[in-house]
Structures are given as C-alpha cells and as structure tokens.
Design a protein around this motif. Structure first.
Motif, PDB file in Angstrom:
ATOM      1  N   UNK A  44       0.832  -1.207   0.000  1.00 36.22           N
ATOM      2  CA  UNK A  44       0.000   0.000   0.000  1.00 36.22           C
ATOM      3  C   UNK A  44       0.869   1.260   0.000  1.00 36.22           C
ATOM      4  N   UNK A  45       1.938   1.243   0.788  1.00 36.09           N
ATOM      5  CA  UNK A  45       2.822   2.407   0.836  1.00 36.09           C
ATOM      6  C   UNK A  45       3.579   2.595  -0.484  1.00 36.09           C
ATOM      7  N   UNK A  46       3.983   1.501  -1.102  1.00 37.97           N
ATOM      8  CA  UNK A  46       4.659   1.617  -2.400  1.00 37.97           C
ATOM      9  C   UNK A  46       3.719   2.200  -3.445  1.00 37.97           C
ATOM     10  N   UNK A  47       2.453   1.777  -3.411  1.00 36.91           N
ATOM     11  CA  UNK A  47       1.472   2.328  -4.348  1.00 36.91           C
ATOM     12  C   UNK A  47       1.276   3.817  -4.086  1.00 36.91           C
ATOM     13  N   UNK A  48       1.235   4.197  -2.824  1.00 35.03           N
ATOM     14  CA  UNK A  48       1.084   5.616  -2.474  1.00 35.03           C
ATOM     15  C   UNK A  48       2.279   6.426  -2.972  1.00 35.03           C
ATOM     16  N   UNK A  49       3.481   5.865  -2.843  1.00 37.03           N
ATOM     17  CA  UNK A  49       4.674   6.553  -3.346  1.00 37.03           C
ATOM     18  C   UNK A  49       4.575   6.739  -4.856  1.00 37.03           C
ATOM     19  N   UNK A  50       4.145   5.700  -5.577  1.00 35.89           N
ATOM     20  CA  UNK A  50       4.002   5.826  -7.034  1.00 35.89           C
ATOM     21  C   UNK A  50       2.981   6.901  -7.385  1.00 35.89           C
ATOM     22  N   UNK A  51       1.861   6.911  -6.673  1.00 34.52           N
ATOM     23  CA  UNK A  51       0.831   7.921  -6.923  1.00 34.52           C
ATOM     24  C   UNK A  51       1.368   9.329  -6.652  1.00 34.52           C
ATOM     25  N   UNK A  52       2.095   9.471  -5.550  1.00 37.65           N
ATOM     26  CA  UNK A  52       2.644  10.781  -5.213  1.00 37.65           C
ATOM     27  C   UNK A  52       3.721  11.214  -6.212  1.00 37.65           C
ATOM     28  N   UNK A  53       4.509  10.263  -6.698  1.00 35.34           N
ATOM     29  CA  UNK A  53       5.508  10.593  -7.726  1.00 35.34           C
ATOM     30  C   UNK A  53       4.836  11.104  -8.993  1.00 35.34           C
ATOM     31  N   UNK A  54       3.739  10.441  -9.392  1.00 33.29           N
ATOM     32  CA  UNK A  54       3.000  10.904 -10.574  1.00 33.29           C
ATOM     33  C   UNK A  54       2.438  12.305 -10.349  1.00 33.29           C
ATOM     34  N   UNK A  55       1.891  12.507  -9.170  1.00 35.34           N
ATOM     35  CA  UNK A  55       1.325  13.822  -8.850  1.00 35.34           C
ATOM     36  C   UNK A  55       2.419  14.896  -8.844  1.00 35.34           C
ATOM     37  N   UNK A  56       3.571  14.575  -8.286  1.00 35.50           N
ATOM     38  CA  UNK A  56       4.690  15.514  -8.264  1.00 35.50           C
ATOM     39  C   UNK A  56       5.143  15.849  -9.679  1.00 35.50           C
ATOM     40  N   UNK A  57       5.214  14.826 -10.511  1.00 38.21           N
ATOM     41  CA  UNK A  57       5.624  15.043 -11.892  1.00 38.21           C
ATOM     42  C   UNK A  57       4.651  15.976 -12.605  1.00 38.21           C
ATOM     43  N   UNK A  58       3.372  15.758 -12.398  1.00 38.49           N
ATOM     44  CA  UNK A  58       2.359  16.638 -13.005  1.00 38.49           C
ATOM     45  C   UNK A  58       2.504  18.061 -12.480  1.00 38.49           C
ATOM     46  N   UNK A  59       2.724  18.162 -11.181  1.00 40.26           N
ATOM     47  CA  UNK A  59       2.860  19.477 -10.558  1.00 40.26           C
ATOM     48  C   UNK A  59       4.082  20.206 -11.114  1.00 40.26           C
ATOM     49  N   UNK A  60       5.191  19.492 -11.226  1.00 34.65           N
ATOM     50  CA  UNK A  60       6.407  20.108 -11.747  1.00 34.65           C
ATOM     51  C   UNK A  60       6.218  20.542 -13.196  1.00 34.65           C
ATOM     52  N   UNK A  61       5.509  19.745 -13.973  1.00 41.00           N
ATOM     53  CA  UNK A  61       5.253  20.096 -15.358  1.00 41.00           C
ATOM     54  C   UNK A  61       4.405  21.359 -15.446  1.00 41.00           C
ATOM     55  N   UNK A  62       3.361  21.409 -14.644  1.00 42.56           N
ATOM     56  CA  UNK A  62       2.499  22.589 -14.698  1.00 42.56           C
ATOM     57  C   UNK A  62       3.235  23.832 -14.201  1.00 42.56           C
ATOM     58  N   UNK A  63       4.063  23.690 -13.171  1.00 44.77           N
ATOM     59  CA  UNK A  63       4.850  24.832 -12.685  1.00 44.77           C
ATOM     60  C   UNK A  63       5.890  25.241 -13.717  1.00 44.77           C
ATOM     61  N   UNK A  64       6.445  24.273 -14.398  1.00 50.56           N
ATOM     62  CA  UNK A  64       7.457  24.568 -15.415  1.00 50.56           C
ATOM     63  C   UNK A  64       6.877  25.326 -16.582  1.00 50.56           C
ATOM     64  N   UNK A  65       5.668  24.979 -16.953  1.00 46.83           N
ATOM     65  CA  UNK A  65       5.038  25.680 -18.067  1.00 46.83           C
ATOM     66  C   UNK A  65       4.652  27.104 -17.683  1.00 46.83           C
TER      67      UNK A  65
END
Length: 97
Positions: A44-65
C-alpha cells in the motif's frame, strides 16, 4: 531403580520439548500473520509513493510551463519525453497497418 529414574528424566525432557514446540508453533503463526500484514502495508505504501511521484511530476510540469527557469527546463524535458512516446506509438500504429 536407576532405569526408572532415567525413564522419568527422559519423560520430563520430552514433555518440556513438546511444550516448547507448541510455543514455537504459536509464535511462528503470530509472526507469519505479522509478516503478512507488514507485506500488505508495504504494498500500500509503495502504491502511495508511485501515486505521489505521478502527482509531483504533473505538478512540476504545470509549474514549469508557468514558472521559473529551472522548472522550465524540467517541463521542456518532460514534454520532449512525452512527444517521443507519442511518436513511438504512431510508428507502431503505422507498422501494424
């Protein structure tokens, strides 16, 4: 008489061994259940880490743009990566036809 003493002593040792075996079986069952619970929690924690990594990536992309220079570089790299993936998909679709 000595034989009776030896038999009694062996019997006592055997009873202790049987009792310790029962305790070990019980302990083993508890530890197995604990291990299984920890494995599930880990998954469950590994899945949460993957979800948070995806969310971080999206956030970084939107901030970068929208944002600063360092974020723009990350965003540009991510967009380029996504474009390469799209190109690969198009090539596979064309190849299948």
């Amino acid at each position: 008489m000595a034989v009776k003493g030896v038999i009694t002593e062996l019997n006592e040792r055997l009873e202790r061994l049987v009792e310790e075996h029962r305790k070990m079986v019980t302990l083993c069952g508890k530890l197995t259940a604990e291990r299984d619970g920890l494995k599930e929690e880990k998954r469950a924690l590994e899945q949460r880490v993957r979800d948070l990594d995806r969310e971080l990536s999206k956030q970084q992309l939107s901030e970068g743009l929208a944002g600063g220079k360092a974020d723009k570089e990350k965003a540009r790299a991510r967009v380029n990566q996504l474009m390469r993936e799209v190109d690969k998909c198009i090539a596979l679709l064309n190849k299948a036809e």
